[in-house]
Design a protein around this motif. Structure first.
Motif, PDB file in Angstrom:
ATOM      1  N   HIS A 181       8.598  -2.016   6.730  1.00  0.00           N
ATOM      2  CA  HIS A 181       7.591  -2.113   7.629  1.00  0.00           C
ATOM      3  C   HIS A 181       7.402  -2.878   8.374  1.00  0.00           C
ATOM      4  O   HIS A 181       6.861  -3.982   8.362  1.00  0.00           O
ATOM      5  N   THR A 191       0.824  -0.806  -0.329  1.00  0.00           N
ATOM      6  CA  THR A 191       0.073  -0.009   0.111  1.00  0.00           C
ATOM      7  C   THR A 191       1.152   1.259  -0.150  1.00  0.00           C
ATOM      8  O   THR A 191       2.136   1.151   0.141  1.00  0.00           O
ATOM      9  N   GLU A 192       0.012   2.526  -0.015  1.00  0.00           N
ATOM     10  CA  GLU A 192       1.798   3.787  -0.132  1.00  0.00           C
ATOM     11  C   GLU A 192       1.903   4.050   0.860  1.00  0.00           C
ATOM     12  O   GLU A 192       3.082   4.123   1.159  1.00  0.00           O
ATOM     13  N   GLN A 193       0.875   3.287   2.241  1.00  0.00           N
ATOM     14  CA  GLN A 193       1.223   3.507   3.662  1.00  0.00           C
ATOM     15  C   GLN A 193       3.269   2.788   3.326  1.00  0.00           C
ATOM     16  O   GLN A 193       4.097   3.342   4.376  1.00  0.00           O
ATOM     17  N   ILE A 194       3.188   1.519   3.134  1.00  0.00           N
ATOM     18  CA  ILE A 194       3.589   0.745   3.536  1.00  0.00           C
ATOM     19  C   ILE A 194       5.328   0.869   2.296  1.00  0.00           C
ATOM     20  O   ILE A 194       5.682   0.898   3.158  1.00  0.00           O
ATOM     21  N   SER A 228       5.922   4.044   1.798  1.00  0.00           N
ATOM     22  CA  SER A 228       5.995   5.831   2.557  1.00  0.00           C
ATOM     23  C   SER A 228       6.959   5.089   3.941  1.00  0.00           C
ATOM     24  O   SER A 228       8.171   5.318   3.719  1.00  0.00           O
ATOM     25  N   SER A 229       6.680   4.217   4.080  1.00  0.00           N
ATOM     26  CA  SER A 229       7.414   3.589   5.706  1.00  0.00           C
ATOM     27  C   SER A 229       9.254   2.897   5.314  1.00  0.00           C
ATOM     28  O   SER A 229      10.199   3.109   5.645  1.00  0.00           O
ATOM     29  N   ASN A 285      11.702   5.367   3.831  1.00  0.00           N
ATOM     30  CA  ASN A 285      11.875   6.503   4.868  1.00  0.00           C
ATOM     31  C   ASN A 285      13.202   5.537   6.165  1.00  0.00           C
ATOM     32  O   ASN A 285      14.280   5.847   6.530  1.00  0.00           O
TER      33      ASN A 285
END
Length: 87
Positions: A79, A66-69, A71-72, A75
Protein backbone atom coordinates in the motif's frame (compact mmCIF):
# COMPACT_ATOMS: atom_id res chain seq x y z
CA UNK A 1 -2.44 -6.73 10.76
CA UNK A 2 0.90 -5.15 11.60
CA UNK A 3 2.61 -3.37 8.73
CA UNK A 4 6.10 -2.03 8.20
CA UNK A 5 6.30 1.56 6.98
CA UNK A 6 9.13 2.43 4.61
CA UNK A 7 9.72 6.19 4.36
CA UNK A 8 10.60 7.03 0.76
CA UNK A 9 11.92 10.14 -1.01
CA UNK A 10 12.50 10.09 -4.77
CA UNK A 11 13.79 12.93 -6.95
CA UNK A 12 11.54 13.79 -9.88
CA UNK A 13 13.12 14.90 -13.18
CA UNK A 14 11.41 18.30 -12.76
CA UNK A 15 13.44 18.89 -9.57
CA UNK A 16 10.66 18.21 -7.05
CA UNK A 17 11.12 15.52 -4.42
CA UNK A 18 8.36 12.95 -4.00
CA UNK A 19 7.68 11.75 -0.47
CA UNK A 20 5.59 8.62 0.06
CA UNK A 21 5.40 5.63 2.36
CA UNK A 22 5.46 2.02 1.21
CA UNK A 23 3.50 -0.23 3.58
CA UNK A 24 3.98 -4.01 3.60
CA UNK A 25 3.16 -6.76 6.07
CA UNK A 26 5.81 -6.88 8.76
CA UNK A 27 6.79 -10.36 7.51
CA UNK A 28 8.18 -8.80 4.32
CA UNK A 29 11.77 -7.85 5.13
CA UNK A 30 13.57 -8.28 1.79
CA UNK A 31 14.53 -4.76 0.76
CA UNK A 32 14.65 -5.66 -2.94
CA UNK A 33 11.00 -6.73 -2.81
CA UNK A 34 10.05 -3.48 -1.08
CA UNK A 35 12.03 -1.39 -3.59
CA UNK A 36 10.26 -3.34 -6.35
CA UNK A 37 6.90 -2.27 -4.92
CA UNK A 38 8.10 1.33 -4.93
CA UNK A 39 9.29 1.05 -8.53
CA UNK A 40 5.96 -0.50 -9.52
CA UNK A 41 4.18 2.49 -7.96
CA UNK A 42 6.51 4.99 -9.68
CA UNK A 43 5.67 3.47 -13.08
CA UNK A 44 2.07 4.64 -12.58
CA UNK A 45 3.15 8.28 -12.54
CA UNK A 46 3.06 10.43 -15.71
CA UNK A 47 6.41 12.09 -14.88
CA UNK A 48 9.93 10.71 -14.74
CA UNK A 49 11.78 9.98 -11.52
CA UNK A 50 15.28 9.08 -10.45
CA UNK A 51 16.19 5.66 -9.05
CA UNK A 52 14.80 4.14 -5.87
CA UNK A 53 17.40 2.50 -3.60
CA UNK A 54 18.28 2.15 0.09
CA UNK A 55 19.35 5.79 0.02
CA UNK A 56 15.82 6.90 -0.90
CA UNK A 57 13.80 4.25 0.97
CA UNK A 58 14.30 3.29 4.62
CA UNK A 59 12.39 1.34 7.23
CA UNK A 60 10.65 3.78 9.57
CA UNK A 61 8.32 1.93 11.98
CA UNK A 62 5.61 -0.71 12.45
CA UNK A 63 1.96 0.21 12.91
CA UNK A 64 -1.49 -1.34 12.93
CA UNK A 65 -3.09 -1.36 9.47
CA UNK A 66 -6.50 0.08 8.68
CA UNK A 67 -9.07 -1.92 6.70
CA UNK A 68 -8.18 0.05 3.54
CA UNK A 69 -4.48 -0.76 3.92
CA UNK A 70 -5.21 -4.43 4.61
CA UNK A 71 -7.37 -4.62 1.48
CA UNK A 72 -4.66 -3.00 -0.65
CA UNK A 73 -1.95 -5.33 0.68
CA UNK A 74 -4.16 -8.39 0.13
CA UNK A 75 -4.85 -7.29 -3.47
CA UNK A 76 -1.43 -6.08 -4.67
CA UNK A 77 1.05 -6.91 -1.90
CA UNK A 78 1.65 -3.35 -0.71
CA UNK A 79 0.00 0.00 0.00
CA UNK A 80 1.25 3.50 -0.78
CA UNK A 81 0.54 6.61 1.28
CA UNK A 82 1.30 9.70 -0.81
CA UNK A 83 2.74 12.57 1.22
CA UNK A 84 4.30 15.23 -1.06
CA UNK A 85 4.69 15.94 -4.80
CA UNK A 86 3.15 12.62 -5.86
CA UNK A 87 0.88 14.06 -8.57
Amino acid sequence: MKVSVWDTYVQRVDGKVMHFDILVTNEVTDEEIIYGFGKQYLKTKPFGTEQLTAKECRFCHIEQATEQIISSIENVGFHIIEMENCD
